[in-house]
Design an enzyme around this catalytic site. Structure first.
Site, PDB file in Angstrom:
ATOM      1  NE  ARG A  15      11.393  15.282   2.744  1.00  0.00           N
ATOM      2  CZ  ARG A  15      10.292  15.687   2.126  1.00  0.00           C
ATOM      3  NH1 ARG A  15       9.667  14.856   1.305  1.00  0.00           N
ATOM      4  NH2 ARG A  15       9.796  16.877   2.298  1.00  0.00           N
ATOM      5  CB  CYS A 607      -1.697  -4.336  -2.265  1.00  0.00           C
ATOM      6  SG  CYS A 607      -1.487  -2.942  -1.151  1.00  0.00           S
ATOM      7  CG  HIS A 658       2.812   0.002  -9.298  1.00  0.00           C
ATOM      8  ND1 HIS A 658       3.001   1.267  -8.792  1.00  0.00           N
ATOM      9  CD2 HIS A 658       2.439  -0.765  -8.253  1.00  0.00           C
ATOM     10  CE1 HIS A 658       2.758   1.260  -7.492  1.00  0.00           C
ATOM     11  NE2 HIS A 658       2.410   0.038  -7.137  1.00  0.00           N
TER      12      HIS A 658
HETATM   13  N1  GLN Z   1      -7.423   2.935   0.200  1.00  0.00           N
HETATM   14  C1  GLN Z   1      -6.050   3.120  -0.063  1.00  0.00           C
HETATM   15  C2  GLN Z   1      -5.886   3.807  -1.409  1.00  0.00           C
HETATM   16  O1  GLN Z   1      -6.629   3.559  -2.280  1.00  0.00           O
HETATM   17  C3  GLN Z   1      -5.283   1.821  -0.065  1.00  0.00           C
HETATM   18  C4  GLN Z   1      -3.813   2.027  -0.287  1.00  0.00           C
HETATM   19  C5  GLN Z   1      -2.943   0.799  -0.080  1.00  0.00           C
HETATM   20  O2  GLN Z   1      -3.375  -0.311  -0.226  1.00  0.00           O
HETATM   21  N2  GLN Z   1      -1.691   0.968   0.248  1.00  0.00           N
HETATM   22  O3  GLN Z   1      -4.986   4.576  -1.599  1.00  0.00           O
HETATM   23 ZN    ZN Z   2      -3.145  -1.513  -1.990  1.00  0.00          ZN
END
Ligand code: GLN
Ligand code: ZN
Length: 719
Positions: A15, A607, A658
């Site tokens: 990496r 998401c 974010h």
């Molecule tokens: N349950 C996971 C978290 O809260 C969901 C993460 C995700 O949607 N990528 O980290």
């Molecule tokens: Zn998520």
């Protein structure tokens, strides 16, 4: 036969890429040191490529090729490296999006009202006079950008093509390697017309162009062969056989770059079978042996990977894929020895669990159906859970502090006993529960402190899945993950998460969510066996999760969340193949929860994808509550819910996790207000966009405080 390869990972065996770029970000490295390090890394890549006949010459990027070309074509200015990284990860960074059906994320160029012109990148990427200069093709570049209206699409692609020609001339490139993966999408007649014009334009560069397609079959391959290019690269692995079939009808004197070595999965090539295909093709085309997709979806090399011996002999990472290309060339020259050795024992399977096979084979339609139907269980759950209007919750993870990560690593390295480790984790859970109680959240989570990665964690706990130790792959920028390898039948090796969830529940009267990663997401973020249908793999994982949920219920857990953030990304590129895909993805999800008690509330979470187009399928998953990220396209999502007549409960993210600042009650209220025009208030949950593991407690606590305030305010207004 000649060999060629492209897309070799830029990450480096250890990496190095990550260390260099992040070292620069943190101020530990100067610009000069960064660029020197990158050049050395590039040299190592060249060395790896040395075992094949050819490769593109300017594949290095400091973040992402799409953003590089957005700067090159003048969509953004980046006169210095800080400017450049500002585009990648600053406050006004470009939007990030999944690259085709992979877990790599690219930065999305925005064309809105911009005039294009050639400009300089703030670091040396292309070299004057080079051969095989690497570029993303104009068609794909514009197709993946945003704010290009349908009626201006053609003009925009032509503009980019003209600049590409100008650039190639100025740089005195000798030839071009052009990637056009967008040709594997479902394209309209008009788009195919645009493509022809664009390549007529591009041919004005008057140098040989090799055009590469990948990730799926190309619908009109013969038309691609008619473009004024010297060679065409096709994916003969993930094309469902479509490319090969078309090739049989195509007559062309162009070079065929036959993508016969898998760039996306780790299984070793059945060299003898492949050689037969190549032989046939070489009778009709000038054929070059190449990989079927860029190799950066694979870890760099097997050396140092901690895999079971039997598995080690069945897989190949990027470096070994290059070896496969050279083995194929040897084989076609009649030298069989090394190839024989390479494929020895490839057919033998291992990791079969009869019990699991039988369980899957005996599944019936009713095993995928939960009873009673939603409206009835909604009533029952209301009574049992007794939640207020606008219930508040979070998505699962809480900040993974420096300390949490350090202790986990210590434990992994055996420097900490299991007992001490579990005590530490319990301590973190207790703190998190305390904080949530204090904040006044309604549905609590244990915080996921024991999980470094939501897929790898489960992979470690299930039979039939191996983790790689150092098999890192870039997911975006410098962010890496280690996809596990699903090689055998999958079964739970004892309880996976019950202890932690039950402990959290013992600390509070409020419901704590049992937290699981769904079958499709585990599949999407792993390398998956190909010796049984993917549907069966999904059902095996679902059964393991089902057993876990049954144990939750025994421990008095009332709410279970099964995360499926990757369900959209795993969908095939062509919509006409969606029914088939969603059939197993949706059924696997339903299999997880079909047996739960009516009062057990099933949540899911998704998401960072476009959900509008898959809303119908999402509904079929038959959950009770969905929490969904909605920062990027609130309007679209709300509209989509309206269209499908959604009768479930929904938590639309009110806090873009974010953003580097704490959102105010008013900002969050605005999102709710818009949503409530479409979603009935009785069905609305208040939660953040996604998990909070990358945030700091200093942000999480005040933001959640505001979130709870908002819910209370909304409730008051209803009285
Ligand atoms: N349950 C996971 C978290 O809260 C969901 C993460 C995700 O949607 N990528 O980290
Ligand atoms: Zn998520």
């Amino acid at each position: 036969m000649k060999t060629y390869a492209y897309g070799f990972p830029r990450l480096g065996k250890n990496r190095e890429f990550k260390r260099l770029v992040e070292g620069y970000w943190s101020g530990k490295l100067t610009e000069g040191e960064l660029l020197k390090g990158i050049e050395e890394l590039n040299k190592k890549r060249e060395e790896a490529y040395a075992r094949v006949g050819g490769h593109p010459s300017s594949e290095m990027t400091l973040y992402d090729h799409m953003v590089d070309q957005a700067v090159l074509f003048g969509l953004y200015r980046a006169e210095s490296l800080p400017d450049y990284f500002e585009l990648c990860r600053g406050k006004n960074a470009l939007q990030m999006k999944k690259w085709f059906n992979t877990n790599y994320h690219y930065l999305v160029p925005d064309f809105s009202g911009k005039e294009l012109s050639l400009s300089n990148l703030p670091y040396p990427k292309w070299k004057k006079g080079e051969e095989n200069a690497y570029l993303i093709g104009p068609f794909t570049f514009v197709k993946l950008s945003k704010e290009v209206k349908e009626e201006e699409f053609k003009e925009r692609v032509l503009e980019v093509a003209r600049l590409t020609v100008q650039f190639a001339k100025e740089m005195e490139f000798k030839s071009l390697h052009i990637d056009e993966p967008a040709l594997a999408l479902e394209l309209s007649d008009k788009e195919w017309e645009v493509l022809k014009e664009v390549y007529r334009e591009l041919s004005k560069a008057e140098i040989p162009i090799n055009l590469f397609t990948y990730y799926a079959g190309v619908d009109r391959l013969s038309e691609v062969f008619e473009l004024p290019v010297s060679g065409v690269g096709v994916d003969l692995i993930h094309d469902g056989g479509g490319n090969l079939k078309q090739l049989k009808e195509i007559e062309s004197d162009k070079t065929l770059f036959a993508g016969v070595v898998d760039g996306r999965n780790v299984w070793r090539n059945d060299l003898f079978k492949t050689a037969r295909v190549l032989k046939e093709l070489s009778g009709r085309f000038k054929t070059v042996i190449t990989n079927a997709a860029p190799l950066f979806h694979l870890p760099v090399s097997l050396s140092g990977a901690t895999l079971p011996q039997e598995l080690l002999k069945k897989v190949a990472f990027a470096q070994e894929k290059l070896e496969e290309l050279s083995l194929l060339a040897e084989l076609l020259q009649g030298k069989e020895e090394r190839a024989k050795e390479w494929v020895e024992g490839l057919e033998s399977s291992f990791g079969e669990i009869k019990r699991v096979r039988e369980r899957v084979a005996s599944l019936k339609e009713e095993d995928f159906v939960r009873r009673p139907a939603y409206p009835e269980r909604e009533k029952i759950q209301k009574e049992v859970l007794n939640l207020p209007l606008f219930p508040t919750t979070t998505i699962g993870s809480f900040p993974q502090t420096e300390e949490v990560r350090r202790v986990r690593l210590f434990y992994k390295k055996g420097k900490l006993s299991q007992e001490d480790y579990e005590t530490f984790i319990r301590g973190e859970i207790a703190k998190a529960i305390e904080i949530q109680k204090e904040l006044g959240l309604d549905v609590l989570v244990h915080g996921e402190f024991e999980r470094s990665d939501m897929v790898e964690f489960f992979a470690e706990k299930m039979k039939g899945i191996a983790t790689t130790g150092n098999g890192w792959v870039i997911s975006y920028g410098t962010r890496c993950y280690r996809p596990p390898i699903i090689y055998g039948d999958v079964e739970r090796d004892g309880q996976m998460t019950v202890k932690e969830i039950a402990f959290a529940q013992s600390l509070t009267e409020k419901p704590v969510k049992g937290m699981l990663t769904g079958p499709t997401t585990i599949i999407a973020w792993s390398f998956v066996r190909e010796d049984i249908p993917i549907r069966e793999v999904a059902y095996q994982i679902a059964l393991a999760l089902k057993d876990e949920i049954a144990d939750y219920e025994k421990e008095g857990i009332k709410i279970v969340q099964i995360d499926e953030p990757a369900i959209r990304e795993k969908a095939p590129l062509k919509k006409r193949e969606w029914d088939e895909y969603f059939d197993w993805a949706v059924k696997a999800f339903r299999l997880c929860h079909s047996c739960v008690k009516p009062e057990t509330q099933i949540h899911t979470h998704m998401c960072y994808s476009e959900f509008g187009e898959i809303m119908e399928y999402i509904l079929q998953m038959d959950f009770d509550v969905i929490s969904i990220e909605a920062t990027r396209s609130k309007g679209d999502i709300i509209e989509a819910f309206e269209k499908v007549n959604f009768d479930r409960q929904i938590g639309l993210g009110v806090w873009d996790i974010h953003t580097p600042y704490v959102p105010s009650v008013e900002e969050m209220a605005e999102i709710v207000e818009r949503a409530l025009r479409v979603i009935p208030k009785e069905k609305f949950w208040v939660n953040p966009d996604c998990g909070l593991k990358t945030r700091r407690w200093e942000e999480v606590i005040p933001a959640l405080r505001n979130l709870v305030r908002l819910a209370r305010k909304l409730r008051k207004e209803e009285q």
